[in-house]
Design a protein around this motif. Structure first.
Motif, PDB file in Angstrom:
ATOM      1  N   ALA A 368      -6.253  -3.290  -7.444  1.00 54.18           N
ATOM      2  CA  ALA A 368      -4.884  -3.410  -7.949  1.00 54.18           C
ATOM      3  C   ALA A 368      -4.494  -4.840  -8.303  1.00 54.18           C
ATOM      4  CB  ALA A 368      -3.905  -2.860  -6.916  1.00 54.18           C
ATOM      5  N   SER A 369      -5.123  -5.837  -7.675  1.00 55.21           N
ATOM      6  CA  SER A 369      -4.624  -7.209  -7.827  1.00 55.21           C
ATOM      7  C   SER A 369      -5.061  -7.858  -9.131  1.00 55.21           C
ATOM      8  CB  SER A 369      -5.116  -8.066  -6.667  1.00 55.21           C
ATOM      9  OG  SER A 369      -6.527  -8.246  -6.737  1.00 55.21           O
ATOM     10  N   ARG A 370      -6.229  -7.449  -9.653  1.00 51.33           N
ATOM     11  CA  ARG A 370      -6.785  -8.110 -10.836  1.00 51.33           C
ATOM     12  C   ARG A 370      -6.754  -9.633 -10.682  1.00 51.33           C
ATOM     13  NH1 ARG A 370      -4.497  -3.420 -13.291  1.00 51.33           N
ATOM     14  NH2 ARG A 370      -6.137  -2.248 -14.375  1.00 51.33           N
ATOM     15  N   SER A 371      -7.279 -10.087  -9.552  1.00 51.00           N
ATOM     16  CA  SER A 371      -7.265 -11.517  -9.250  1.00 51.00           C
ATOM     17  C   SER A 371      -8.665 -12.107  -9.130  1.00 51.00           C
ATOM     18  CB  SER A 371      -6.511 -11.751  -7.927  1.00 51.00           C
ATOM     19  OG  SER A 371      -7.145 -11.057  -6.854  1.00 51.00           O
ATOM     20  N   GLY A 372      -9.692 -11.306  -9.410  1.00 43.74           N
ATOM     21  CA  GLY A 372     -11.056 -11.785  -9.259  1.00 43.74           C
ATOM     22  C   GLY A 372     -11.463 -12.742 -10.362  1.00 43.74           C
ATOM     23  N   ALA A 373     -12.700 -13.229 -10.271  1.00 45.45           N
ATOM     24  CA  ALA A 373     -13.205 -14.221 -11.216  1.00 45.45           C
ATOM     25  C   ALA A 373     -13.208 -13.696 -12.645  1.00 45.45           C
ATOM     26  CB  ALA A 373     -14.608 -14.653 -10.801  1.00 45.45           C
ATOM     27  N   TYR A 374     -13.466 -12.395 -12.823  1.00 41.91           N
ATOM     28  CA  TYR A 374     -13.452 -11.824 -14.177  1.00 41.91           C
ATOM     29  C   TYR A 374     -12.153 -12.160 -14.891  1.00 41.91           C
ATOM     30  CZ  TYR A 374     -12.952  -8.275 -17.840  1.00 41.91           C
ATOM     31  OH  TYR A 374     -12.738  -7.636 -19.032  1.00 41.91           O
ATOM     32  N   PHE A 375     -11.034 -11.967 -14.204  1.00 42.72           N
ATOM     33  CA  PHE A 375      -9.733 -12.171 -14.831  1.00 42.72           C
ATOM     34  C   PHE A 375      -9.391 -13.648 -14.954  1.00 42.72           C
ATOM     35  CE2 PHE A 375      -9.729  -7.987 -12.858  1.00 42.72           C
ATOM     36  CZ  PHE A 375      -9.422  -7.207 -13.954  1.00 42.72           C
ATOM     37  N   GLN A 376     -10.028 -14.495 -14.154  1.00 41.61           N
ATOM     38  CA  GLN A 376      -9.821 -15.934 -14.282  1.00 41.61           C
ATOM     39  C   GLN A 376     -10.689 -16.531 -15.387  1.00 41.61           C
ATOM     40  OE1 GLN A 376      -7.382 -17.325 -12.433  1.00 41.61           O
ATOM     41  NE2 GLN A 376      -7.085 -15.258 -11.611  1.00 41.61           N
ATOM     42  N   ASN A 377     -11.842 -15.934 -15.626  1.00 40.62           N
ATOM     43  CA  ASN A 377     -12.823 -16.539 -16.538  1.00 40.62           C
ATOM     44  C   ASN A 377     -12.627 -16.169 -17.994  1.00 40.62           C
ATOM     45  OD1 ASN A 377     -14.143 -17.830 -14.439  1.00 40.62           O
ATOM     46  ND2 ASN A 377     -15.596 -16.152 -14.119  1.00 40.62           N
ATOM     47  N   PHE A 378     -11.879 -15.101 -18.273  1.00 35.89           N
ATOM     48  CA  PHE A 378     -11.732 -14.646 -19.648  1.00 35.89           C
ATOM     49  C   PHE A 378     -10.266 -14.643 -20.063  1.00 35.89           C
ATOM     50  CE2 PHE A 378     -15.637 -12.422 -18.182  1.00 35.89           C
ATOM     51  CZ  PHE A 378     -16.534 -13.057 -19.034  1.00 35.89           C
ATOM     52  N   THR A 379     -10.017 -15.086 -21.290  1.00 42.51           N
ATOM     53  CA  THR A 379      -8.686 -15.025 -21.882  1.00 42.51           C
ATOM     54  C   THR A 379      -8.673 -13.853 -22.849  1.00 42.51           C
ATOM     55  OG1 THR A 379      -8.617 -17.443 -21.798  1.00 42.51           O
ATOM     56  CG2 THR A 379      -6.901 -16.332 -23.061  1.00 42.51           C
TER      57      THR A 379
END
Length: 744
Positions: A368-379
């Motif tokens: 639910a958080s979508r806070s992992g590296a995937y979401f940090q690394n891609f725009t």
């Protein structure tokens, strides 16, 4: 004049004092001298000043002919007694000093590397190294890049000699491999990337990470020697995100990466193309990798096989199908298993990445958080920046490129307090957005991709795993009600591909080829039996979708007991691979390129072809161009022309035909005259047999034409009808002339 000269001198002085913080000195594909005759060269060949003028010249990668090399070297005349050692030399010139070097190399089997006669690296060899010294077997088959960091004083400013020897593990070894890269670094260098995001027709985002905090600057332009346009950020940081805007559509831009005092990274591979204007029918090339972030030899093999296959072709888009960094999607896993394996290849420097998340990408954070590296690394274009309605959610989004609409979905994350997922079609915000997106889509092609496949019997089972089953039951009907053409998924570490299918939402046992296959063809379009393209229309109702599982870009793995799935026409669980899409106009080609370099599967879809055209012309039109409705090859009836367009002297009432060479496609063109009433007609063309022609004029009709057998021709005019010299009406035809006013 004096001010201009002074300005030029100042600019020249500044430009020559800038040092490159990271520079590619030797790159894959560079030219080397090599000796492949099996002779004993002793040790002098390693030294500066050795005369290698008689040696051969070639470009890396070198090998015996496995289709993954640029230069094929000789092993001698006996395949059971091959040369043990092959020698390579290269002279380089450094214009400035570096604090360290990154050495990267591929070898099969053993390697020893010398700088200016001194051994600086070896692998798979034991001293003393003689010309007949056998190596230990390279378990990665020479497909993985080895790397080492070397001190800056190992090379000098000016000329340096690099010498390399490759040794076989056995005299009957099947292959040899050698490739090499050398990168110079100063105190500040790029540790991640660069990689491209958010590519549009007038903008591009460049992201990268530096080893220390520093300012950001991108120098760019359309001339590689004049990168005078700059975007800067004077805030020191290690994570850099720079937006380039006001770019020209479909244009090549070169760039380098700098900070306020020095150029950090620059090479001939640093360039990109902006997207064409949306709707443009530009040939688009797309690379698709699923479950790629493994750090295995398969990952390297798949990448190298793809790059070798496409050669110098520019790749417009790179799609990721999820599980991009094993096993939990942490940032350090992205660094070592995704960025580092790809960032030294041209694709990451040149091609915008559009990812989808997989379950392993979520394991470093909650669903639910979508806070992992995937979401940090891609725009990601969640605000509708590249077409489609805004999703406002980093898990899913859509975008347009040329005449294609892409939709990236999230098959694992949850939304809202009720934890709705993709398959919760009654309440899911993602589904509500998807329906709105499909309803407003006007592009010719629609490609949808996500992680969990609806049809698979590879390493996962789409009958027993609820995530896969629910998506098939609930989401596929939505896609099929709209004009979706292709669905791409990963998750299963295999390749599986259906025909053009429609209407199957149940278990594998309920799949009926007669009911659900919309075509019996393989669609390989290669001349084999029943291999014509899948034919679709741009308008609804949808004629079916092709579903592809491509989750073996990192490794192939096990299968289910009842593999392959009954819905698939081709499956492969033995080798890794990736997908290469080419979309041009109304033609889509998909090729699955296995890690051994072969196109193991392919299919073609065409839209709006096999047309029956009525071409209406004005009387006495002397030249007319006819164009086939597809992209490919062409045979025009009674003509030697093989191009897509045929220019004719039209004959009213005549039919023209064009086919492809495999007799899968056929267009017809019937030539008709404009029926509108005009003041005067003058007819000079031959009127073809078995055709009808009515000419109406307010004033006069004059004709010097031949009316062939079987024609039915009627002339009517308000004042006069003149049959001039040359007019002829053949037997078997009907000709009528009357003085009569015409009315529009």
């Amino acid at each position: 004049m004096k001010k201009s000269i002074l300005k030029s001198l100042i600019f020249f002085f500044v430009s020559i004092t800038i040092t490159l913080a990271q520079s590619t000195i030797v790159t894959s594909g560079d030219t080397w001298k090599y000796l492949d005759n099996g002779s004993d060269q002793g040790t002098n060949w390693r030294n500066v000043g050795f005369n290698d003028a008689a040696w051969s010249t070639g470009n890396s990668e070198f090998g015996y002919g496995e289709s993954d090399e640029a230069t094929v070297v000789s092993f001698g005349g006996n395949p059971n007694s091959k040369h043990i050692t092959t020698y390579f030399r290269k002279v380089i010139t450094l214009s400035s000093a570096y604090s360290s070097f990154i050495l990267r190399g591929k070898r099969d089997d053993g390697v020893a590397i010398y700088f200016n006669g001194v051994q600086i690296f070896k692998d798979g060899l034991s001293d003393p190294i003689l010309y007949n010294t056998l190596a230990t077997n390279a378990l990665d088959d020479g497909q993985v890049w080895l790397s080492a960091t070397l001190p800056g004083n190992i090379l000098q400013v000016g000329q340096n000699t690099i010498a390399v020897e490759i040794h076989q593990a056995a005299i009957n070894s099947s292959d040899i491999s050698f490739d090499f890269e050398l990168i110079g670094q100063n105190s500040t260098f790029i540790s991640r990337g660069p990689y491209l995001q958010m590519g549009t027709s007038n903008s591009m985002q460049i992201r990268y990470r530096t080893n220390v905090a520093t300012t950001s600057k991108i120098n760019y332009g359309t001339d590689p020697n004049n990168l005078y346009t700059q975007v800067s950020d004077n805030v020191s940081k290690s994570e850099h995100l720079v937006d380039l805007s006001n770019l020209i559509p479909n244009t090549k831009y070169y760039y380098n990466i700098a900070n306020s005092t020095e150029i950090i990274q620059s090479s001939a591979q640093h360039f990109f193309y902006t997207a064409p204007s949306i709707g443009t029918e530009k040939k688009t090339k797309v690379w698709v990798t699923g479950d790629c972030g493994t750090g295995t030899s398969t990952q390297a093999n798949v990448k190298n096989a793809f790059l070798n296959y496409v050669g110098n072709n520019y790749i417009d888009l790179w799609l990721l199908l999820g599980d991009n960094a094993y096993s939990s999607g942490y940032d350090y896993e992205y660094q070592t298993l995704f960025f580092e394996p790809y960032q030294n290849s041209r694709t990451m420097k040149q091609t915008p990445i559009f990812p989808a998340p997989g379950n392993h990408d979520y394991y470093s954070s909650s669903q639910a958080s979508r806070s992992g590296a995937y979401f940090q690394n891609f725009t990601l274009p969640i605000n509708g920046e590249i077409g489609g309605p805004p999703s406002y959610n980093e898990g899913y989004y859509s975008y347009n490129y040329a005449n294609i609409h892409f939709i990236s979905l999230d098959s694992y994350g949850t939304e809202t307090a009720s934890l709705y997922r993709l398959s919760d079609t009654l309440n899911s915000p993602q589904i509500a957005w998807l329906k709105a997106d499909l309803a407003t889509n006007t592009q010719k092609w629609t490609i949808v991709y996500w992680h969990h496949p609806p049809y698979t019997m590879g390493s996962h089972n789409s009958d027993t795993e609820s995530e896969l089953r629910y998506i098939r039951e609930k989401v596929l009907p939505i896609l099929e009600r709209n004009n979706v053409d292709l669905v791409l998924c990963g998750h299963s570490h295999n390749y599986e591909r259906t025909r053009l299918i429609k209407g199957h939402y149940g278990l594998e046992s309920t799949f009926s080829a007669n009911t659900h296959n919309q075509s019996s063809s393989s669609a390989r379009y290669d001349g084999t039996s029943d291999s014509c393209p899948y034919i679709k229309s741009s308008t609804l109702p949808n004629k079916g979708i092709v579903y592809v599982v491509a989750g073996s870009s990192g490794w192939p793995s096990s299968t289910q007991v009842n593999y392959p799935h009954d819905a698939t026409i081709y499956s492969n669980s033995e080798t890794g691979g990736s997908i290469y899409l080419e979309i041009e106009g109304n033609r889509l080609d998909s090729k699955w390129i296995s890690e051994n370099g072969t196109v193991a599967d392919q299919f073609t879809i065409m839209k709006d072809v096999n047309k029956n055209n009525e071409v209406v012309i004005m009387p006495n039109t002397t030249s007319l161009s006819l164009q086939a409705s597809w992209v490919g090859d062409f045979i025009w009836q009674n003509s030697s022309i093989t191009s897509r367009t045929l220019t004719i002297n039209p004959v009213i009432g005549q039919r023209y035909f064009v086919e492809d060479t495999r007799q899968c496609l056929k267009d017809t063109f019937l030539i008709k005259v404009n029926p509108n009433c005009v003041n005067n007609y003058q007819l000079t063309n031959v009127v073809g047999g078995n055709s009808s022609l009515n000419l109406n004029a307010n004033q006069a009709v004059s004709a010097s034409s031949i009316l062939q057998n079987g024609t039915r021709v009627n002339f009517s005019a308000g004042k006069s009808i003149l049959l001039e010299n040359g007019f002829q009406a053949s037997n078997g035809g009907v000709f009528k002339a009357e003085i009569k006013n015409c009315v529009n």
